[in-house]
Scaffold this active site. Structure first.
Site, mmCIF file in Angstrom:
data_model
loop_
_atom_site.group_PDB
_atom_site.id
_atom_site.type_symbol
_atom_site.label_atom_id
_atom_site.label_comp_id
_atom_site.label_asym_id
_atom_site.label_seq_id
_atom_site.Cartn_x
_atom_site.Cartn_y
_atom_site.Cartn_z
ATOM 1 N N LYS A 251 0.875 -1.182 0.000
ATOM 2 C CA LYS A 251 0.000 0.000 0.000
ATOM 3 C C LYS A 251 0.903 1.220 0.000
ATOM 4 C CE LYS A 251 -4.088 2.071 2.148
ATOM 5 N NZ LYS A 251 -3.721 3.449 1.988
ATOM 6 N N ARG A 256 -3.356 9.038 -5.409
ATOM 7 C CA ARG A 256 -3.991 8.097 -6.333
ATOM 8 C C ARG A 256 -4.219 8.783 -7.676
ATOM 9 N NH1 ARG A 256 -8.728 4.068 -4.667
ATOM 10 N NH2 ARG A 256 -9.107 3.045 -6.664
ATOM 11 N N ARG A 271 -8.455 11.241 -7.191
ATOM 12 C CA ARG A 271 -9.651 10.510 -6.751
ATOM 13 C C ARG A 271 -10.816 11.449 -6.507
ATOM 14 N NH1 ARG A 271 -8.973 7.695 -1.109
ATOM 15 N NH2 ARG A 271 -11.187 8.104 -1.015
ATOM 16 N N GLU A 301 -0.776 4.542 -7.872
ATOM 17 C CA GLU A 301 -0.431 5.511 -6.835
ATOM 18 C C GLU A 301 0.891 6.163 -7.235
ATOM 19 O OE1 GLU A 301 -2.560 5.826 -4.225
ATOM 20 O OE2 GLU A 301 -1.399 6.803 -2.639
ATOM 21 N N PHE A 341 -1.867 -0.340 -10.263
ATOM 22 C CA PHE A 341 -2.462 -1.504 -9.604
ATOM 23 C C PHE A 341 -3.779 -1.974 -10.213
ATOM 24 C CE2 PHE A 341 -3.377 2.163 -6.720
ATOM 25 C CZ PHE A 341 -4.742 2.238 -6.893
ATOM 26 N N LYS A 424 -7.626 -2.976 3.586
ATOM 27 C CA LYS A 424 -6.306 -2.415 3.905
ATOM 28 C C LYS A 424 -5.891 -2.837 5.307
ATOM 29 C CE LYS A 424 -8.429 2.038 4.987
ATOM 30 N NZ LYS A 424 -8.523 3.462 4.693
HETATM 31 P P1 ATP Z 1 -5.990 5.842 3.502
HETATM 32 O O1 ATP Z 1 -6.528 7.075 4.161
HETATM 33 O O2 ATP Z 1 -5.797 4.680 4.405
HETATM 34 O O3 ATP Z 1 -4.878 6.107 2.544
HETATM 35 P P2 ATP Z 1 -8.117 6.069 1.766
HETATM 36 O O4 ATP Z 1 -9.328 6.370 2.577
HETATM 37 O O5 ATP Z 1 -7.431 7.179 1.049
HETATM 38 O O6 ATP Z 1 -7.101 5.278 2.627
HETATM 39 P P3 ATP Z 1 -8.781 3.498 0.920
HETATM 40 O O7 ATP Z 1 -9.749 3.051 -0.068
HETATM 41 O O8 ATP Z 1 -9.106 3.234 2.312
HETATM 42 O O9 ATP Z 1 -8.495 5.026 0.683
HETATM 43 O O10 ATP Z 1 -7.388 2.850 0.611
HETATM 44 C C1 ATP Z 1 -7.036 2.727 -0.700
HETATM 45 C C2 ATP Z 1 -6.101 3.822 -1.090
HETATM 46 O O11 ATP Z 1 -4.777 3.350 -0.948
HETATM 47 C C3 ATP Z 1 -6.296 4.135 -2.524
HETATM 48 O O12 ATP Z 1 -7.161 5.243 -2.686
HETATM 49 C C4 ATP Z 1 -4.901 4.415 -3.045
HETATM 50 O O13 ATP Z 1 -4.694 5.812 -3.047
HETATM 51 C C5 ATP Z 1 -3.990 3.805 -2.028
HETATM 52 N N1 ATP Z 1 -3.207 2.643 -2.512
HETATM 53 C C6 ATP Z 1 -1.881 2.494 -2.345
HETATM 54 N N2 ATP Z 1 -1.457 1.335 -2.829
HETATM 55 C C7 ATP Z 1 -2.533 0.691 -3.348
HETATM 56 C C8 ATP Z 1 -2.729 -0.554 -3.986
HETATM 57 N N3 ATP Z 1 -1.726 -1.394 -4.200
HETATM 58 N N4 ATP Z 1 -3.983 -0.876 -4.370
HETATM 59 C C9 ATP Z 1 -5.006 -0.036 -4.171
HETATM 60 N N5 ATP Z 1 -4.892 1.157 -3.558
HETATM 61 C C10 ATP Z 1 -3.666 1.530 -3.143
#
Ligand code: ATP
Length: 582
Positions: A251, A256, A271, A301, A341, A424
């Site tokens: 991760k 993103r 996003r 990412e 990804f 996650k």
């Molecule tokens: P966080 O605040 O924990 O970063 P988030 O709320 O932004 O999470 P989540 O959907 O919970 O978003 O976690 C996915 C996010 O993690 C994605 O929006 C992306 O930006 C990031 N990410 C990093 N590596 C990956 C991966 N290998 N696959 C998917 N998403 C990834």
């Protein structure tokens, strides 16, 4: 169609105290709108002229709106300014001023929707030396022919603060009520998630029914809403939830990016569906070099890296790419690498209903990895010990944790939704403190003592997509440094609201109110039941809500997230239950 009809609908929405009533008010109205005008009406219901992915430039400065109001009403400037001080809402000022205006305009024409949209588009596109007077002229012309009620909403529209509270989910409910059956709601939402364009969905629905809505696919050049992950507190639970086998990926902690590639070029979206292309010219180049197909939508990412070693750096370094000037220097001094990804469209084929292993396979087939661009590190595991090993390797590589992804037959790409197909698991989950939360600022309390003159604390909320409502979860007063405290009033001013926003459920009284917009990352120690906060209250007994205890601002403003992408009431509830099973 007359603008008066839309203004009356806004007025009914504003007048209802029950959010449950909003979809039926809107549905009744949408049914009356000629289908060819529905797209524009739907954008306007959100106070906008365009779909989400088009940057809205409609906003006019308050002082220009005041100039237009003064010109039309011929009231003395002091009187109008005083009224503004008292009301705190330019819409209300315009309404009062137009109601009192000296009746000289015998030749006023009723406002058609077409004329209103035409002038608003003129305001949106006015640029250059005379842009201010052009904007005032266009607004004045509308106000000249407006009724007091129309004046209220015209001015609210150009301030960017509608205060009507109809967000996407409420509009989708309304569309389902107006043109579909109850069971069509999920398909209507899917069409919105893959197109991010509520106007297109509305128009297709009104003109071609559900068949046309089901035919809406992802399209290169039109960003889709991102798929999101749930969280679980242990690797055993992650593996269990995914059926004993899953793909694990690093991760990465960066920005993103959704890359839309076609023969005519590459566009990158955030996003929040903002166009990021100009911030990452090097990423665009890498994609052009590495992509082997005709057209595609790829997700990844973008992470800052150290030039020599390629070591991953903290996400903050990417912020340099967001400034407006000196992009060449930023590209040189702050290199990034894109870790891809997912692949949701390839050479004409919509892949959202393909399984994750198939999408990954296609991603691999269409990309030649290079220095600035790689595929995310991935491994399929079947045991907690393998998962643990992968997790440790991710941390060693400088990542914040791992993403576990389903490899089952139902592992489709669920645009716009947070679910257990992706889970996650982060290093924060192992410390005493729980994970971070992305909370929306909805109010502020005046500072006392050392904080006199700035805010003493902020009122923070989670989002409940089911009710399309924000619910308070804590008062946030720690983690701020002096510089940030001094900056906050300026950051929040554009969203200020004279009373609690209609989309907020609160039992607290704040000194200042804000429309949900600014998202801050907050660390919390524990989630507890609370009589004063409203988070997740519809799922809890005795009117209790959930509160985040000992909240602390981490220093990270989530400007990559809109308010509807904040932590949801359901996520908070799941975390509360996992910490105290009942
Ligand atoms: P966080 O605040 O924990 O970063 P988030 O709320 O932004 O999470 P989540 O959907 O919970 O978003 O976690 C996915 C996010 O993690 C994605 O929006 C992306 O930006 C990031 N990410 C990093 N590596 C990956 C991966 N290998 N696959 C998917 N998403 C990834």
């Amino acid at each position: 169609m007359l603008y008066e009809e839309l203004a009356r609908c806004y007025d009914r929405l504003e007048g209802t105290s029950s959010r449950l009533e909003m979809p039926s008010i809107l549905a009744e109205f949408y049914q009356m709108v000629p289908p060819e005008e529905l797209r524009q009406v739907v954008y306007l219901t959100q106070g906008k002229l365009n779909p989400d992915h088009v940057t809205e430039k409609l906003g006019m400065a308050d002082k220009l709106i005041l100039r237009a109001i003064i010109e039309v009403s011929r009231l003395p400037e002091e009187q109008v300014t005083e009224l503004w001080m008292k009301e705190g809402d330019l819409g209300a000022v315009a309404e009062r001023a137009v109601a009192q205006k000296v009746q000289t305009n015998l030749f006023s024409q009723p406002l058609t929707l077409e004329r209103v949209v035409g002038n608003l588009r003129g305001i949106e596109s006015a640029e250059g030396r005379n842009s201010q007077s052009t904007k005032v002229k266009l607004l004045t012309s509308l106000l000249h022919d407006a009724s007091p009620l129309e004046a209220r909403y015209l001015c609210r529209t150009v301030t960017g603060r509608m205060r009507v509270g109809a967000a996407s989910m409420t509009i989708l409910d309304a569309l389902a009520l107006a043109f579909g059956a109850k069971e069509d709601r999920a398909d209507i939402e899917r069409a919105f998630n893959v197109s991010s364009d509520i106007g297109t969905v509305a128009q297709q629905l009104a003109e071609g029914g559900m068949e046309a809505v089901r035919a809406i696919e992802v399209q290169v050049g039109r960003p889709l809403r991102s798929m999101l992950a749930e969280r679980l507190p242990s690797l055993e639970e992650v593996l269990d939830k995914l059926g004993g086998v899953c793909a694990l990926e690093y991760k990465y902690d960066g920005v993103r990016v959704q890359a839309h590639i076609s023969p005519s070029g590459v566009t990158l979206y955030s996003r929040r569906l903002e166009d990021l292309t100009s911030n990452f010219p090097d990423v665009v180049e890498s994609l052009q070099r590495s992509f082997k197909g005709q057209e595609a939508i790829l997700e990844g990412e973008c992470v800052p890296v150290e030039r020599e070693s390629g070591r991953l750096l903290p996400f903050q370094e990417v912020a340099h790419r967001r400034r407006k000037f000196g992009m060449e220097e930023a590209v040189r001094d702050y290199p990034v690498r894109l870790f891809l990804f997912d692949c949701v469209k390839l050479d004409g084929e919509d892949l959202t209903l393909n399984t994750f292993p198939r999408r990954r396979e296609l991603l691999q087939s269409c990309i030649d990895e290079g220095e600035g661009l790689q595929l995310s590190r991935m491994e399929v595991v079947e045991s907690a010990s393998e998962a643990e090993e992968f997790f440790n390797a991710a941390l060693d590589a400088g990542c914040e944790g791992i993403m576990a992804k389903s490899v089952q037959d139902n592992s489709v790409y669920r645009a716009g939704s947070r679910g257990f197909l992706w889970i996650k698991y982060k290093k924060d989950y192992r410390s005493d403190l729980s994970d971070t939360f992305d909370l929306v600022v909805v109010g502020a309390f005046a500072g006392k003592g050392k904080r006199k003159g700035v805010y003493g604390a902020l009122l923070m909320a989670v989002y409940d997509p089911e009710g399309d409502v924000y619910q308070t979860v804590c008062k946030l007063g720690s983690g701020f440094d002096d510089a940030f405290l001094a900056e906050l009033p300026g950051m929040l001013e554009p969203h200020s609201s004279p009373s609690p926003p209609l989309s907020l459920s609160t039992r607290m009284e704040a000194d200042h109110w804000f429309e949900p917009a600014l998202v801050l990352e907050v660390m919390g120690a524990e989630i507890s039941l609370s009589p004063v906060h409203t988070a997740a209250s519809s799922s809890l007994p005795d009117g209790s809500g959930l509160a985040l205890r000992f909240p602390r601002f981490t220093g990270r403003v989530r400007d990559d997230k809109g308010p509807e992408q904040a932590t949801t009431a359901n996520e908070l509830l799941a975390m509360y239950r996992s910490q105290s099973p009942s």
